[in-house]
Write a protein that holds these residues in place. Structure first.
Motif, PDB file in Angstrom:
ATOM      1  N   ALA A  67       0.843  -1.199   0.000  1.00  0.00           N
ATOM      2  CA  ALA A  67       0.000   0.000   0.000  1.00  0.00           C
ATOM      3  C   ALA A  67       0.876   1.246   0.000  1.00  0.00           C
ATOM      4  CB  ALA A  67      -0.894  -0.005   1.230  1.00  0.00           C
ATOM      5  N   GLY A  68       0.543   2.197  -0.827  1.00  0.00           N
ATOM      6  CA  GLY A  68       1.280   3.449  -0.884  1.00  0.00           C
ATOM      7  C   GLY A  68       2.487   3.423  -1.796  1.00  0.00           C
ATOM      8  N   TYR A  69       2.795   2.278  -2.403  1.00  0.00           N
ATOM      9  CA  TYR A  69       3.998   2.153  -3.232  1.00  0.00           C
ATOM     10  C   TYR A  69       3.963   3.127  -4.408  1.00  0.00           C
ATOM     11  CZ  TYR A  69       7.649  -0.066  -6.033  1.00  0.00           C
ATOM     12  OH  TYR A  69       8.774  -0.309  -6.758  1.00  0.00           O
ATOM     13  N   ARG A  70       2.825   3.207  -5.086  1.00  0.00           N
ATOM     14  CA  ARG A  70       2.720   4.106  -6.244  1.00  0.00           C
ATOM     15  C   ARG A  70       2.886   5.567  -5.821  1.00  0.00           C
ATOM     16  NH1 ARG A  70       1.223   0.990 -10.513  1.00  0.00           N
ATOM     17  NH2 ARG A  70      -0.025  -0.833 -10.055  1.00  0.00           N
ATOM     18  N   GLU A  71       2.365   5.912  -4.657  1.00  0.00           N
ATOM     19  CA  GLU A  71       2.506   7.286  -4.171  1.00  0.00           C
ATOM     20  C   GLU A  71       3.968   7.608  -3.890  1.00  0.00           C
ATOM     21  OE1 GLU A  71       0.234   5.131  -3.005  1.00  0.00           O
ATOM     22  OE2 GLU A  71      -1.617   6.061  -3.699  1.00  0.00           O
ATOM     23  N   ILE A  72       4.695   6.638  -3.335  1.00  0.00           N
ATOM     24  CA  ILE A  72       6.121   6.858  -3.059  1.00  0.00           C
ATOM     25  C   ILE A  72       6.868   7.067  -4.368  1.00  0.00           C
ATOM     26  CG2 ILE A  72       8.237   5.738  -2.223  1.00  0.00           C
ATOM     27  CD1 ILE A  72       6.442   4.371  -0.086  1.00  0.00           C
ATOM     28  N   LEU A  73       6.596   6.217  -5.365  1.00  0.00           N
ATOM     29  CA  LEU A  73       7.251   6.369  -6.659  1.00  0.00           C
ATOM     30  C   LEU A  73       6.925   7.714  -7.297  1.00  0.00           C
ATOM     31  CD1 LEU A  73       6.979   2.892  -8.401  1.00  0.00           C
ATOM     32  CD2 LEU A  73       8.978   3.981  -7.429  1.00  0.00           C
ATOM     33  N   ALA A  74       5.681   8.144  -7.147  1.00  0.00           N
ATOM     34  CA  ALA A  74       5.278   9.418  -7.734  1.00  0.00           C
ATOM     35  C   ALA A  74       6.093  10.568  -7.147  1.00  0.00           C
ATOM     36  CB  ALA A  74       3.788   9.656  -7.515  1.00  0.00           C
ATOM     37  N   HIS A  75       6.431  10.480  -5.861  1.00  0.00           N
ATOM     38  CA  HIS A  75       7.220  11.540  -5.225  1.00  0.00           C
ATOM     39  C   HIS A  75       8.689  11.446  -5.595  1.00  0.00           C
ATOM     40  CE1 HIS A  75       3.995  13.276  -2.921  1.00  0.00           C
ATOM     41  NE2 HIS A  75       3.630  12.087  -2.506  1.00  0.00           N
ATOM     42  N   GLN A  76       9.182  10.256  -5.918  1.00  0.00           N
ATOM     43  CA  GLN A  76      10.590  10.079  -6.236  1.00  0.00           C
ATOM     44  C   GLN A  76      10.896  10.311  -7.711  1.00  0.00           C
ATOM     45  OE1 GLN A  76      11.468   6.146  -4.824  1.00  0.00           O
ATOM     46  NE2 GLN A  76      11.853   6.854  -2.755  1.00  0.00           N
ATOM     47  N   THR A  77       9.916  10.124  -8.571  1.00  0.00           N
ATOM     48  CA  THR A  77      10.123  10.256 -10.006  1.00  0.00           C
ATOM     49  C   THR A  77       9.873  11.708 -10.408  1.00  0.00           C
ATOM     50  OG1 THR A  77       9.332   8.007 -10.276  1.00  0.00           O
ATOM     51  CG2 THR A  77       9.447   9.362 -12.260  1.00  0.00           C
ATOM     52  N   PRO A  78      10.860  12.359 -11.029  1.00  0.00           N
ATOM     53  CA  PRO A  78      10.647  13.762 -11.413  1.00  0.00           C
ATOM     54  C   PRO A  78       9.630  13.870 -12.556  1.00  0.00           C
ATOM     55  CG  PRO A  78      12.748  12.969 -12.254  1.00  0.00           C
ATOM     56  CD  PRO A  78      12.176  11.878 -11.406  1.00  0.00           C
ATOM     57  N   THR A  79       8.878  14.937 -12.527  1.00  0.00           N
ATOM     58  CA  THR A  79       7.922  15.191 -13.597  1.00  0.00           C
ATOM     59  C   THR A  79       8.663  15.809 -14.778  1.00  0.00           C
ATOM     60  OG1 THR A  79       7.435  17.420 -12.830  1.00  0.00           O
ATOM     61  CG2 THR A  79       6.087  15.628 -11.899  1.00  0.00           C
ATOM     62  N   GLN A  80       8.003  15.850 -15.930  1.00  0.00           N
ATOM     63  CA  GLN A  80       8.609  16.469 -17.110  1.00  0.00           C
ATOM     64  C   GLN A  80       8.940  17.933 -16.824  1.00  0.00           C
ATOM     65  OE1 GLN A  80       9.567  15.202 -20.024  1.00  0.00           O
ATOM     66  NE2 GLN A  80       9.053  13.160 -19.299  1.00  0.00           N
ATOM     67  N   ALA A  81       8.065  18.615 -16.097  1.00  0.00           N
ATOM     68  CA  ALA A  81       8.305  20.024 -15.780  1.00  0.00           C
ATOM     69  C   ALA A  81       9.549  20.176 -14.902  1.00  0.00           C
ATOM     70  CB  ALA A  81       7.087  20.624 -15.081  1.00  0.00           C
ATOM     71  N   GLU A  82       9.732  19.283 -13.948  1.00  0.00           N
ATOM     72  CA  GLU A  82      10.912  19.345 -13.078  1.00  0.00           C
ATOM     73  C   GLU A  82      12.183  19.077 -13.879  1.00  0.00           C
ATOM     74  OE1 GLU A  82       9.001  17.915  -8.824  1.00  0.00           O
ATOM     75  OE2 GLU A  82       9.625  16.396 -10.265  1.00  0.00           O
ATOM     76  N   ILE A  83      12.130  18.135 -14.802  1.00  0.00           N
ATOM     77  CA  ILE A  83      13.293  17.842 -15.643  1.00  0.00           C
ATOM     78  C   ILE A  83      13.637  19.052 -16.505  1.00  0.00           C
ATOM     79  CG2 ILE A  83      14.126  16.427 -17.569  1.00  0.00           C
ATOM     80  CD1 ILE A  83      12.457  14.112 -16.346  1.00  0.00           C
ATOM     81  N   ARG A  84      12.620  19.658 -17.124  1.00  0.00           N
ATOM     82  CA  ARG A  84      12.858  20.851 -17.958  1.00  0.00           C
ATOM     83  C   ARG A  84      13.456  21.982 -17.135  1.00  0.00           C
ATOM     84  NH1 ARG A  84       7.569  20.492 -19.487  1.00  0.00           N
ATOM     85  NH2 ARG A  84       7.308  18.811 -20.944  1.00  0.00           N
ATOM     86  N   ARG A  85      12.926  22.188 -15.918  1.00  0.00           N
ATOM     87  CA  ARG A  85      13.421  23.265 -15.053  1.00  0.00           C
ATOM     88  C   ARG A  85      14.884  23.008 -14.681  1.00  0.00           C
ATOM     89  NH1 ARG A  85       9.325  23.567 -12.039  1.00  0.00           N
ATOM     90  NH2 ARG A  85       9.895  21.951 -10.555  1.00  0.00           N
ATOM     91  N   THR A  86      15.223  21.773 -14.355  1.00  0.00           N
ATOM     92  CA  THR A  86      16.602  21.434 -14.014  1.00  0.00           C
ATOM     93  C   THR A  86      17.526  21.695 -15.185  1.00  0.00           C
ATOM     94  OG1 THR A  86      15.866  19.753 -12.449  1.00  0.00           O
ATOM     95  CG2 THR A  86      18.125  19.562 -13.253  1.00  0.00           C
ATOM     96  N   LEU A  87      17.106  21.282 -16.373  1.00  0.00           N
ATOM     97  CA  LEU A  87      17.933  21.498 -17.557  1.00  0.00           C
ATOM     98  C   LEU A  87      18.081  22.982 -17.876  1.00  0.00           C
ATOM     99  CD1 LEU A  87      16.732  18.581 -19.848  1.00  0.00           C
ATOM    100  CD2 LEU A  87      18.891  18.764 -18.606  1.00  0.00           C
ATOM    101  N   ALA A  88      17.050  23.767 -17.601  1.00  0.00           N
ATOM    102  CA  ALA A  88      17.125  25.205 -17.858  1.00  0.00           C
ATOM    103  C   ALA A  88      18.061  25.890 -16.858  1.00  0.00           C
ATOM    104  CB  ALA A  88      15.736  25.822 -17.781  1.00  0.00           C
ATOM    105  N   GLU A  89      18.061  25.419 -15.619  1.00  0.00           N
ATOM    106  CA  GLU A  89      18.879  26.035 -14.578  1.00  0.00           C
ATOM    107  C   GLU A  89      20.343  25.600 -14.629  1.00  0.00           C
ATOM    108  OE1 GLU A  89      16.900  24.871 -11.004  1.00  0.00           O
ATOM    109  OE2 GLU A  89      15.229  26.254 -11.312  1.00  0.00           O
TER     110      GLU A  89
END
Length: 109
Positions: A67-89
């Motif tokens: 229980a909660g495994y998918r929620e944990i993965l969702a918090h650990q996996t960066p979103t496309q927006a986070e990846i773009r922001r990291t690459l921009a910075e």
């Protein structure tokens, strides 16, 4: 008296329209229910098909995700927006390796 009959006729007309709308909704919901039941049936068949060989080999069936495994993965996996922001910075730096391969690395991370 005529006014009362007109009011009753108007209400009858509204109730008939409501009945028709409800019947249309029932038809739509029946279609959705049928599709959902078919999907559930396919999923149950798939699960049985996957578990069957494991039972034949004596292998224990796979454990369900905790229980909660998918929620944990969702918090650990960066979103496309986070990846773009990291690459921009942080700029990319190309690094050549002795084997001739070239890889890009994010500078500053």
């Amino acid at each position: 008296m005529r006014e009362l009959l007109d009011k009753i006729e108007t209400r009858q007309h509204l109730v008939r329209e409501t009945i028709e709308q409800v019947r249309d909704q029932i038809t739509a919901l029946t279609g959705q229910l049928t599709a959902a039941e078919r999907t559930l049936n396919r999923l149950e068949t798939t699960r049985e098909t996957i578990l069957e060989p494991a039972a034949e080999d004596g292998t224990p069936p796979p454990e369900p995700l905790p229980a909660g495994y998918r929620e944990i993965l969702a918090h650990q996996t960066p979103t496309q927006a986070e990846i773009r922001r990291t690459l921009a910075e942080h700029p990319l730096r190309r690094v050549a390796f002795p084997d001739g391969s070239v890889r890009s690395h994010i500078v500053g991370l």
